[in-house]
Scaffold this active site. Sequence first.
Site, PDB file in Angstrom:
ATOM      1  CG  ASP A   1      -2.093   3.588   3.204  1.00 12.83           C
ATOM      2  OD1 ASP A   1      -1.458   2.540   3.396  1.00 12.83           O
ATOM      3  OD2 ASP A   1      -3.333   3.623   3.151  1.00 12.83           O
TER       4      ASP A   1
ATOM      5  CG  ASN B   1      -1.996  -1.005   1.190  1.00 16.47           C
ATOM      6  OD1 ASN B   1      -2.168  -1.681   0.184  1.00 16.47           O
ATOM      7  ND2 ASN B   1      -2.739  -1.128   2.276  1.00 16.47           N
TER       8      ASN B   1
ATOM      9  CE  LYS C   1      -4.741   0.421   5.358  1.00 15.38           C
ATOM     10  NZ  LYS C   1      -4.762   0.742   3.924  1.00 15.38           N
TER      11      LYS C   1
END
Length: 294
Positions: A32, A30, A179
Site C-alpha cells: 500500500d 508494503n 492505510k
Amino acid sequence: GHGDLYAALAGSGKLEALLKDGFKFMFVSNSDNLGATLDLKILTHFATTDAPFMMECCERTENDKKGGHLAVRKSDEQLILRESAMCADEDESDFQDITKHRFFNTNNLWIRLDKLKEIVDKNGGFIPLPMIKNSKTVDPKDDTSEKVIQLETAMGSAIECFEGATALVVPRTRFAPVKKCNDLLLLRSDAYVITDEYTAVLNPKCNGVAPIISLDSKKYKLVDALEQSTKNGVPSLVQCKRLTVKGLVSMSKQNTFIGEVSLINTSDAPMVVPKGELIDIILDISVEEWCSIL
C-alpha cells in the site's frame, strides 16, 4: 502479520533458491506504499555500507505520531523498532512525542539474503521477532462484535536481529501509504501529483508538508463511507494545512479548503458542504440554513 515473511521465505525454500541463483540483496515494502519504488541509488548505498539490514525512515510529523518509531536499545546500542501496540499505556504520550522519537519506519527494508539465512539457521528456521498484541473485534465493521486479541509480528522488527543494522533517512516521496481513509482522501486530492515515472508524490505547492487529515474515525472507518462522501468529486487540499471532519459530510470537487478547516455535522444524516473556498474556519453544517439533507 507481515513478520511471517522471513519464515515463509525459509520454509518455502525460496530463500535457499535465491541464494543459489546468486541473489544477494532483497528489497521489501508494503504493497500500500505507493512511494516504495526500487531506487538504484539507495541499493548502491546499501551495498557499499556492507550492512546486513537497512530500514528507510522518515522524519515524524503529527500524521505519523501513532506509527512505529526507530529507537536505540540502551543495553547494547542496537537499533530496534517500537510499534504503538508494544507501548505501555503510561508511555503513550512519550511514544507520540515527535521531538523525542524523530524517525518512523516506512517499512521499506533492504536485506542481505546471506545474513538472513545465517540468522534463520541459527534460530532453527525462524527469526525471533517480538510479539505484538492487538485488540480487535471479530467483525471489523461492527465495534460491538466479539472482542478478540490478535497476535502478530512485524517485518521491520527484524532490525533488532541483525547486528550492524542501519537506517537511512529518506524524503517523504518514499512514503505514500494508503492505510486509512485519511490517507486515501489525501492521495486522491490535488495535494499529490503523479510523476512521469507514475509514482505519487507530494505536490510541490505543498512546500514539502502534507496536509493533516483527520476524518471521523467511527464514520469513516471503511472506504465505502469515503466513497459516498466524495461521490461528487474530491475537494482541493493543496492549500490546506489541516482538515478535520466530525460526522457525515458530502464534499465535492467544487470545494476548496484553505488553511485549517473543521467540518462538523452532529445530525445522523449526511450534510452537504457549501461550494467554494473555506478558509481557516470551524463550520457546523448541521445547523446552517443553506445546507440541504441528502
